[in-house]
Scaffold this motif. Sequence first.
Motif, short mmCIF file in Angstrom:
data_model
loop_
_atom_site.label_atom_id
_atom_site.label_comp_id
_atom_site.label_asym_id
_atom_site.label_seq_id
_atom_site.Cartn_x
_atom_site.Cartn_y
_atom_site.Cartn_z
N THR A 119 -1.87 0.73 15.56
CA THR A 119 -1.18 1.94 15.10
C THR A 119 -0.08 1.65 14.09
O THR A 119 0.68 2.54 13.72
CB THR A 119 -0.58 2.70 16.30
OG1 THR A 119 0.30 1.83 17.02
CG2 THR A 119 -1.67 3.22 17.21
N THR A 120 0.00 0.42 13.62
CA THR A 120 1.00 0.06 12.60
C THR A 120 0.38 0.16 11.22
O THR A 120 -0.66 -0.44 10.94
CB THR A 120 1.51 -1.37 12.82
OG1 THR A 120 2.22 -1.43 14.06
CG2 THR A 120 2.47 -1.77 11.70
N SER A 121 1.01 0.92 10.36
CA SER A 121 0.58 1.04 8.96
C SER A 121 1.68 0.53 8.04
O SER A 121 2.86 0.84 8.23
CB SER A 121 0.27 2.49 8.61
OG SER A 121 0.04 2.62 7.22
N LEU A 122 1.28 -0.26 7.04
CA LEU A 122 2.23 -0.78 6.05
C LEU A 122 2.02 -0.12 4.68
O LEU A 122 2.51 -0.62 3.68
CB LEU A 122 2.07 -2.30 5.92
CG LEU A 122 2.38 -3.10 7.19
CD1 LEU A 122 2.14 -4.59 6.94
CD2 LEU A 122 3.81 -2.88 7.64
N GLN A 123 1.30 1.00 4.69
CA GLN A 123 1.00 1.63 3.41
C GLN A 123 2.25 2.12 2.68
O GLN A 123 2.27 2.16 1.44
CB GLN A 123 0.02 2.79 3.61
CG GLN A 123 -1.35 2.38 4.12
CD GLN A 123 -2.11 1.51 3.15
OE1 GLN A 123 -1.64 1.21 2.06
NE2 GLN A 123 -3.30 1.09 3.52
N ALA A 124 3.28 2.47 3.40
CA ALA A 124 4.53 2.89 2.75
C ALA A 124 5.12 1.73 1.95
O ALA A 124 5.68 1.93 0.86
CB ALA A 124 5.52 3.38 3.79
N GLN A 125 4.99 0.51 2.48
CA GLN A 125 5.47 -0.67 1.75
C GLN A 125 4.62 -0.91 0.49
O GLN A 125 5.16 -1.18 -0.59
CB GLN A 125 5.38 -1.90 2.65
CG GLN A 125 6.38 -1.92 3.79
CD GLN A 125 7.81 -2.10 3.30
OE1 GLN A 125 8.07 -2.76 2.31
NE2 GLN A 125 8.72 -1.45 4.01
N TYR A 126 3.31 -0.76 0.62
CA TYR A 126 2.43 -1.03 -0.52
C TYR A 126 2.55 0.05 -1.59
O TYR A 126 2.31 -0.21 -2.76
CB TYR A 126 0.97 -1.13 -0.04
CG TYR A 126 0.78 -2.15 1.06
CD1 TYR A 126 1.47 -3.36 1.03
CD2 TYR A 126 -0.07 -1.91 2.13
CE1 TYR A 126 1.32 -4.29 2.04
CE2 TYR A 126 -0.25 -2.84 3.14
CZ TYR A 126 0.46 -4.03 3.10
OH TYR A 126 0.30 -4.95 4.11
#
Length: 650
Positions: free
Chosen positions: A599-606
């Motif tokens: 459930t962890t997304s790093l799309q905000a960082q990308y």
Amino acid sequence: MRKALLPSLIILATILLVIRIFYLQVVDETLKLKSENNAIKKKFEYPERGYMYDRNGKLLVANQASYDIMVIPRELKKTDTLEFCQLLNITKEDFIKKIEKAKVYSPRLPSVFMSQLNKSEFAAFQEKIRKYEGFYFQKRSLRDYEVAFGANIFGFITQVNEKLVAKNPYYNSGDLIGRQGVEESYEDLLKGIKGIKYIQKDKYNREIGSYKDGKYDTIAVQGEDINLTIDAELQKYGEELMINKRGGIVAIEPSTGEILALVTAPSYDPGILVGRQRSKNYTALYHDSIAKPLYDRGLLAEYPPGSPFKILTGLVALQEGVIDENSTVFCNHGFSYARGRFMRCHCRGGALQLHRGIYESCNSYFATAYMKTINKYAKPAQAVDVWANHMTSFGLGQFMGYDLPTGKKGKIPTSKTYKRIYPNGGWRSTTIVSNAIGQGEVLMTPIQLANMMAIVANEGFYFTPHIIKKIEGHQIDKKFTTKHTTTIDKKYYKPMISGLFDVYNMGTASALKVEGIDICGKTGTAENFAKIGGKRVQLKDHSIFVAFAPKDNPKIAIAVMVENGGFGSTIAGPIASLMIEKYLRQKITRLDLEKRILTTSLQAQYAKLGGLSEAVKLQLRISDSILKKKTQIPINKAKIDSTPIVKKVI
């Protein structure tokens, strides 16, 4: 006598020439078959490519029937172009363009007019093919993927280009060839051997039967089936854990060098590169400069390795005799040294020896060990080259020789490196001390990190990582069964392994323990800089973790790199623990870790690096579906705004 010599030579030469011509035209007719003989038509029978299986015999890649429409421009007659175009759903402009392209290739030889029709498209056109002289069907075999993962491992097949046709006589226009991954590496075995039938034609260009009753015909030979070293379930699980993340996972069996999993994220469903939509889908993937789904981060991405590199720093210092297990360094949560430099440290501080230095990942300890290694020699240049030679014995700073067609060397600096950086000299151990903790000029790929841990697990040796496990009737290349030994004596690995074991017991990975499995690991956090708007900006650090398990008789060594993931114990560490348990037990008990990672997304960082690609945005619905099935909980749309997995609906 002399007058008769010249006529005799002429007569003799004429007789020999006539005999040769008679032999070529009457006795040996293969010359006719090799030439562009208008009275003989070649029909190729294309074999199935070899199947691919995983290490446990699970079918991964099979074949499906496909049909190409071929055209011989010289044989074209008047055609109802409108009806023809309607049948194939193309425009008249497309028709003309394809015919002109075929004429450029050769008016007499067959060219692909339209490729990869499926059974239903073929059935609709088959009934009327006789109306269109100059056109015929060529049956081929396309890939049929039994799984929706492993695209970077398999590669894909595509049509050969004209340059290759001219270079390699085996291939003809329209033939298929493996590109990237296993398809490219093992093309010669997978492709099989084409069969050829020679058909006699009359003066009206009508087929009248086999030439010489099939005397010169050959049958197609299917390609060789191969077993890969990959564990299909582990590969699938790794790709699921990396949804909404970027990076790579590489898992290796230490005792053999067999690659158990090779995950790159984002990835895509290999099935989208099959059929008539292949070109469109490949173009979308190729031009996705943001997510780069065709870029295999496990093999190509070069990262500062961060704290896992301290393992090598410690081993070299032990080998060079500048420290031992009892050497003590005092750490005041930082390490100060000459010229106003300072290296921060996050350990508890105080007096540390090697064991605690490892499991608390003390920067001060390993910076001291590194500088002692460099200062051992009178000249820094000599010292750096000695150090670099040790690194090279671990397969670093060079291509590793594995059986996949892509890769990068990484970087291990030598004296030449620093002569370029400091042309006026003046550099010393304090100048380059960042190398000690995997920063500075050091770069490694995830597969190099995984191989490093396999070496530690083996206490000093490794086999070249490879993806091939078995080929029926063939021997595996000897280079994959040849043992490579490092420059570090075996006795120095035991204290290092002891420290890595306590990383899980009382160190930086204590929250990642899996009950009943003795894991040796090392967390890592690497600084991450990028150019945004022309400025060099520091972004969230990369999360790194390396490990092997069990401690005794290791079965798996693994490296996990998650871009912009933060601390090593936050994302990369849990992924490593989950992958290890999945492989050793085929089930997961640390459901808390699994739920957190899925459930962890790093799309905000990308998104800070240039937004989200359209291919990524398009797949939000698929991401939701995958994650809901895995977690059985509502997915927070605010957190998961996209997915890097490109599925068949692209």
